[in-house]
Design a protein around this motif. Structure first.
Motif, PDB file in Angstrom:
ATOM      1  N   UNK A  42     -30.490  58.585 -75.381  1.00 45.52           N
ATOM      2  CA  UNK A  42     -30.668  59.070 -76.746  1.00 45.52           C
ATOM      3  C   UNK A  42     -29.692  58.364 -77.664  1.00 45.52           C
ATOM      4  N   UNK A  43     -30.210  57.502 -78.526  1.00 45.37           N
ATOM      5  CA  UNK A  43     -29.340  56.803 -79.453  1.00 45.37           C
ATOM      6  C   UNK A  43     -29.859  55.409 -79.754  1.00 45.37           C
ATOM      7  N   UNK A  44     -28.972  54.572 -80.285  1.00 44.37           N
ATOM      8  CA  UNK A  44     -29.301  53.206 -80.667  1.00 44.37           C
ATOM      9  C   UNK A  44     -28.417  52.277 -79.844  1.00 44.37           C
ATOM     10  N   UNK A  45     -29.045  51.406 -79.050  1.00 45.38           N
ATOM     11  CA  UNK A  45     -28.295  50.643 -78.058  1.00 45.38           C
ATOM     12  C   UNK A  45     -28.476  49.138 -78.248  1.00 45.38           C
ATOM     13  N   UNK A  46     -27.424  48.365 -77.881  1.00 49.85           N
ATOM     14  CA  UNK A  46     -27.538  46.902 -77.959  1.00 49.85           C
ATOM     15  C   UNK A  46     -28.388  46.351 -76.808  1.00 49.85           C
ATOM     16  N   UNK A  47     -29.150  45.306 -77.103  1.00 44.62           N
ATOM     17  CA  UNK A  47     -30.023  44.648 -76.129  1.00 44.62           C
ATOM     18  C   UNK A  47     -29.830  43.146 -76.219  1.00 44.62           C
ATOM     19  N   UNK A  48     -30.240  42.453 -75.170  1.00 40.39           N
ATOM     20  CA  UNK A  48     -30.251  41.000 -75.208  1.00 40.39           C
ATOM     21  C   UNK A  48     -31.642  40.490 -74.819  1.00 40.39           C
TER      22      UNK A  48
END
Length: 310
Positions: free
Chosen positions: A165-171
């Motif tokens: 639940x939330x906003x996460x960094x991705x590559x």
């Protein structure tokens, strides 16, 4: 370029106020081009909100987009007026004789249930099977992605210890891949789910490619090599306040829920949430429409029947 929707649809006013080019049906009829036909199977409980979110990003295409909204017959939404559903939505039986350039299957708040326990599972299976011969490219979102990976490839979903639940960094795994082209080396996306799919299960399936991942959120974008099927485990389409509304809803229900990560300034839910994913959402939806649909779908849409997916 314009997205073609009824002027009475709430999204028409919302998108027009944001200076997004929307075109009413009458004006669209005077343009001598073939629009992209996109169907949306909207499984979200707040359907009008989901419409606004998705249609905002479907406007980012070089030609007209003609949208048809689909609801399930086996389950009627309790959070959207029957008048709205009757006026703007079709049942699958109404459209299954048509061909579509693109199809979107949304998420749904049912990921803690077994697939066969979901009231509309049999109906959704029929839609997913139909899509193989009647849709050029299908984009699946969150639970919709898990459902499709399970139906088409037998890939299981697994419960998480706590809600993602939330906003996460991705590559991005392959910066030259069409669907992720133009994304930053690190980009952000919202997630809201209780289950996950695992990399090792996906890697066992020949023909599937993991295009994007996250250290926190795991597998993010998966696609078939010919891009006829796209699976996104998060919610790039979400508006600024969607996670906030979900958080407050769960608090009101007395559910145990953590503050969405990387979302509120200083994790203070009284503050305005920070939007970190809008640019990435525009890129991914635009890439899907441009590279995966527009540049590859047959001009004669009836030719899709000769391009069976699986």
């Amino acid at each position: 370029m314009p997205i073609k929707i009824p002027v009475e649809l709430p999204a028409f006013k919302v998108l027009s106020s944001e200076n997004i080019f929307v075109m009413n049906m009458e004006r669209a009829k005077t343009q001598d081009i073939r629009p992209l036909k996109i169907a949306i199977v909207n499984l979200m409980p707040k359907k009008i909100q989901a419409e606004n979110e998705l249609l905002r990003y479907l406007s980012n295409t070089p030609i007209q987009v003609e949208v048809k909204l689909i609801q399930t017959k086996s389950y009627t939404s309790q959070n959207t007026s029957l008048l709205h559903l009757k006026k703007f939505y079709n049942y699958f039986d109404d459209i299954k004789g048509e061909k579509f350039d693109g199809l979107i299957i949304t998420g749904a708040p049912v990921e803690q249930m077994n697939f066969d326990e979901v009231l509309y599972w049999d109906e959704l299976k029929e839609i997913m099977e139909w899509s193989k011969e009647n849709v050029f490219s299908t984009l699946h979102i969150c639970w919709g992605a898990q459902a499709a990976l399970y139906y088409h490839y037998g890939i299981e979903k697994y419960p998480l210890k706590e809600k993602m639940f939330g906003v996460f960094p991705h590559w991005v795994n392959n910066p030259n891949a069409d669907i992720t082209r133009g994304l930053d080396d690190i980009f952000y996306a919202p997630h809201s789910r209780h289950t996950e799919v695992k990399r090792e299960d996906i890697e066992k399936v020949e023909g599937l490619e993991i295009l994007s991942e996250s250290e926190d959120a795991g597998v993010f974008i998966v696609a078939t090599k010919e891009r006829r099927q796209i699976f996104i485990t998060g919610h790039l389409e979400y508006d600024r306040n969607t996670l906030r509304d979900e958080y407050l809803r769960d608090i009101e229900k007395g559910l145990k829920i953590n503050v969405p990560k990387n979302y509120f300034p200083n994790d203070n839910s009284d503050c305005t949430p920070m939007v970190r994913w809008r640019g990435s959402a525009n890129i991914v939806f635009g890439n899907w429409l441009n590279y995966c649909v527009y540049q590859n779908t047959p001009f004669n849409i009836n030719d899709i029947k000769n391009m069976t997916l699986i």
